[in-house]
Design an enzyme around this catalytic site. Structure first.
Site, PDB file in Angstrom:
ATOM      1  N   ASP A  99       0.833  -1.201   0.000  1.00  0.00           N
ATOM      2  CA  ASP A  99       0.000   0.000   0.000  1.00  0.00           C
ATOM      3  C   ASP A  99       0.871   1.256   0.000  1.00  0.00           C
ATOM      4  O   ASP A  99       2.058   1.214   0.333  1.00  0.00           O
ATOM      5  CB  ASP A  99      -0.898  -0.042   1.251  1.00  0.00           C
ATOM      6  CG  ASP A  99      -2.245   0.613   1.026  1.00  0.00           C
ATOM      7  OD1 ASP A  99      -2.358   1.458   0.109  1.00  0.00           O
ATOM      8  OD2 ASP A  99      -3.180   0.301   1.779  1.00  0.00           O
ATOM      9  N   ASP A 121     -10.912   1.625  -3.083  1.00  0.00           N
ATOM     10  CA  ASP A 121     -11.409   1.250  -1.756  1.00  0.00           C
ATOM     11  C   ASP A 121     -12.931   1.187  -1.744  1.00  0.00           C
ATOM     12  O   ASP A 121     -13.522   0.802  -0.733  1.00  0.00           O
ATOM     13  CB  ASP A 121     -10.951   2.261  -0.701  1.00  0.00           C
ATOM     14  CG  ASP A 121      -9.544   1.975  -0.224  1.00  0.00           C
ATOM     15  OD1 ASP A 121      -9.019   0.897  -0.550  1.00  0.00           O
ATOM     16  OD2 ASP A 121      -8.972   2.827   0.479  1.00  0.00           O
TER      17      ASP A 121
HETATM   18  C1  GLA Z   1      -5.776   1.747   2.326  1.00  0.00           C
HETATM   19  C2  GLA Z   1      -6.154   0.621   1.403  1.00  0.00           C
HETATM   20  C3  GLA Z   1      -7.218  -0.237   2.046  1.00  0.00           C
HETATM   21  C4  GLA Z   1      -6.725  -0.761   3.355  1.00  0.00           C
HETATM   22  C5  GLA Z   1      -6.271   0.376   4.247  1.00  0.00           C
HETATM   23  C6  GLA Z   1      -5.589  -0.129   5.501  1.00  0.00           C
HETATM   24  O1  GLA Z   1      -6.818   2.637   2.466  1.00  0.00           O
HETATM   25  O2  GLA Z   1      -6.580   1.114   0.169  1.00  0.00           O
HETATM   26  O3  GLA Z   1      -7.580  -1.306   1.198  1.00  0.00           O
HETATM   27  O4  GLA Z   1      -5.666  -1.667   3.134  1.00  0.00           O
HETATM   28  O5  GLA Z   1      -5.370   1.235   3.590  1.00  0.00           O
HETATM   29  O6  GLA Z   1      -5.204   0.892   6.305  1.00  0.00           O
END
Ligand code: GLA
Length: 711
Positions: A449, A513
């Protein structure tokens, strides 16, 4: 020197490389046939514009690196200087290397120099056998002092018939939203200054003939393959030229080339089609699928626990989730954010890549063993480029940040970026990731990420985004070299790092997300312009979407998530027996269709009713296909008209029927179309030209149609 004709698939690139200056692009687009030298000369002559009043006395030369010295007064391909001098160039062609093997991409290397400016330029062009063109410029400083580079961008001409532009923009949870407008005079410049690819990045910038659609129209498109600051542009000049281009956006002082040093642009991908946007995707998807590193094993159905447990990590609860996942048919279990030291919420812990002893007294191995013992792969979330000020790493190495001296960049999700251009920071992160993978048995996947924009990203007092981007690529490459069996997902606050440079070293992207199936239909449709379904993570979320609060039936959520690298992001330990059974049926359907979905040709239907979307995947040999018809909203028209099913062999007969083994979507019909009960057998021509009437679906319902040849 000569006039070059690169020909692959149905694409031609003709370059007038007779010198003395840089090669002029005579034509980029549809195949112009087998031309001999005389034919190429005639074509070249035919494309030289007239000289008109109040203009240069010779026609401007539009080369792959347009220069004012060649009469070009649009955006120049190169901007830079050596202490205020050598700011304008007149490159001379020194040589060409041309390689056109029958069974490999055609390749041209153009060598040029401007001795007065002390600069040497190399242009590398490839045209692969599907017609995908890539261009990269390399600039070398052959002069005495440092040369400051401000911009270096490959540029391609597009003919005047392209009068409309389409590109993508977006934000968190709404990535890759299309925007379209007439192509007027001026420059349409899409800049990304996020230090990452960006939620708003235009995946493709497309120019096309009026009204081009998914299945029709002539289109030209470019993609800038870079995960840092970048620019992609379309310029239309009153002088008559239209161009597309793209490259890196450089901050002042970011690239200073010492004597003998050189700079490479990101690859600019360029693709032409006369079969609309689907034609562009065909070329891009088949190019990506032919890469040696393209994932070849069946893409494991994934459970990601983020929306199920968030930061509430509890071994028993996670084991129960894994058990349920295994029953449902899941093949990979991903432990998301929250497992490392001090990470009880998003305010602390980033940087301390040690398993939290409080939450995980026996470490992660018991969970990993439990998951792998169920026959599932185990994946782990990391965010290696970041640090929370509330972390041991930050307290020990406050100076390891990407920042300007004396102040921190504005905080973003309570975090700052590590300066991976510093060897000590880079080595620490590499050691931690390497140790995590080496010290545990069975971590075979990383969700990598990156959750903030890089702002005021200073490296030893100088701009650092370029160096950071290169360091992230190095880090990924080195880690993959050490752990070749580990797959990596590119996630960035959802889909803010989706580009072909990151995908050269990762195995899929997290598209967004937002798991709301209605939003996802659009996000996936447009992400799919560049990427084939197997590279796009698509998960079934909870009934009420966590990011939009919309409520959707499982059928609609599953039908949307079917067309990608399928997964679940939902607390499946708490669902009813009926939901479990239905979910298992959808997972089974995905697995049955997976060989088709992850290798076939993607088609999207230009349906006249904007509330009805249809898309599908057709097998390469056209023996089989699967389509989804989705109702997005109500329509003014009661029955929106037959939905055409394109892409099949016109002469073969196919049986079309609703997907077996999953519940039918909800409809308002008093009687459904008569063919639905038994299926219907029609030729590919009839399906493409007439189509089939579909049930009157309620809004936010999808019908999955399976198609098999009967001949
Ligand atoms: C980001 C990612 C999510 C999740 C969060 C965890 O927002 O896009 O899918 O993994 O971080 O903190």
């Amino acid at each position: 020197m000569t006039i070059l004709h690169l020909r692959r698939a149905r694409t031609s690139l003709v370059l007038d490389a007779r010198g003395p200056g840089l090669p002029r692009v005579v034509h980029w687009g549809g195949d112009v046939g087998d031309l001999d030298d005389e034919g190429l000369r005639q074509l070249t002559d035919a494309t030289v514009p007239p000289v008109v009043p109040s203009s240069f006395d010779e026609p401007a030369v539009l080369s792959l690196l347009p220069e004012p010295s060649a009469g070009w007064s649009g955006r120049p391909g190169l901007a830079g200087h050596r202490d205020g001098r050598d700011w304008s160039t007149a490159f001379r062609l020194d040589g060409l290397d041309v390689d056109q093997p029958a069974d490999a991409p055609a390749r041209v290397v153009v060598r040029a120099s401007d001795p007065a400016a002390g600069l040497a330029l190399t242009i590398e062009l490839t045209l692969d056998r599907r017609g995908l063109l890539t261009i990269r410029h390399r600039l070398r400083n052959d002069g005495d002092g440092a040369y400051e580079l401000r911009e270096l961008t490959p540029v391609l001409p597009v003919p005047a018939v392209a009068t409309e532009l389409l590109d993508l923009t977006g934000r968190w949870c709404r990535e890759r939203s299309p925007q379209r407008h007439p192509w007027q005079h001026g420059a349409w410049v899409r800049e990304g200054r996020h230090g990452r690819t960006g939620h708003d990045a235009t995946l493709l910038l497309v120019a096309g003939t009026p009204g081009f659609g998914f299945g029709h129209g002539e289109v030209w498109a470019v993609h800038t393959a870079w995960s840092g600051d970048h620019v992609t542009f379309a310029e239309r000049r009153p002088t008559g030229e239209s161009t597309l281009g793209g490259g890196e956006l450089l901050a002042p002082g970011e690239i200073r080339l010492g004597p003998g040093e050189s700079y490479d642009t990101p690859l600019l991908y360029a693709v032409w089609s006369d079969a609309g946007l689907d034609g562009l995707s065909d070329v891009l998807h088949s190019h990506l699928r032919a890469r040696p590193g393209h994932p070849r094993s069946p893409r494991p159905v994934t459970l990601n626990v983020w929306e199920a447990v968030y930061f509430d990590h509890d071994l028993d609860r996670l084991r129960a989730l894994a058990d349920r996942a295994a029953q449902i048919g899941v093949e990979r279990f991903v432990l998301d954010d929250g497992w490392f030291r001090g990470r009880r919420d998003d305010t602390a812990g980033l940087g301390d890549w040690y398993v939290d002893e409080g939450v995980w007294p026996d470490g992660l191995q018991p969970l990993i063993d439990h998951v792998t013992g169920q026959g599932l792969q185990f994946g782990l979330w990391v965010e290696p480029e970041m640090v929370n000020p509330d972390s041991d790493l930050f307290r020990a190495h406050r100076d390891w940040l990407l920042a300007v001296p004396g102040r921190l960049p504005p905080a973003w999700r309570n975090q700052q970026a590590l300066d991976l251009g510093r060897p000590e920071a880079y080595d620490y992160v590499l050691e931690r990731l390497d140790a995590l993978l080496s010290d545990h048995r069975g971590i075979s996947y990383l969700k990598w990420d990156q959750n903030r924009d890089l702002t005021e990203a200073g490296h030893h007092g100088r701009p650092g985004v370029h160096g950071q981007t290169a360091a992230v690529y190095r880090l990924l490459d080195e880690l993959r070299g050490r752990h070749p069996g580990v797959e990596i997902e590119s996630c960035s606050s959802g889909g803010a790092r989706v580009d072909l440079a990151i995908l050269a070293r990762t195995d899929r992207v997290w598209a967004s997300d937002c798991n709301d199936a209605l939003e996802r239909l659009a996000i996936q449709r447009w992400t799919g312009l560049l990427l084939p379904p197997e590279l796009i993570g698509t998960h079934i979320g909870p009934e009420r979407s966590h990011t939009t609060h919309r409520v959707h039936d499982l059928g609609f959520r599953a039908a949307t998530a079917l067309f990608g690298h399928h997964g679940i992001e939902w607390d499946i330990a708490s669902i009813s027996a009926a939901e479990q059974a239905e979910l298992a049926a959808w997972v089974a359907l995905h697995k049955r269709l997976r060989p088709l979905l992850h290798a076939g040709r993607v088609v999207r239907v230009d349906h006249p009713d904007p509330a009805v979307w249809a898309h599908g995947v057709v097998a390469g040999d056209k023996t089989q296909a699967v389509y989804a018809v989705a109702r997005l909203a109500t329509s003014v028209t009661q029955v929106p008209g037959a939905v055409r099913l394109p892409g099949l062999d016109p002469d073969r007969r196919y049986r079309v029927r609703p997907a077996a083994d999953v519940p039918a979507p909800a409809t308002i019909d008093r009687s459904t179309p008569i063919w639905l009960a038994t299926g219907v057998t029609l030729t590919g021509a009839a399906l493409a030209r007439v189509g089939v009437q579909v049930p009157a679906l309620h809004p936010e319902q999808s019908l999955i149609l399976e198609v098999d040849t009967v001949d």
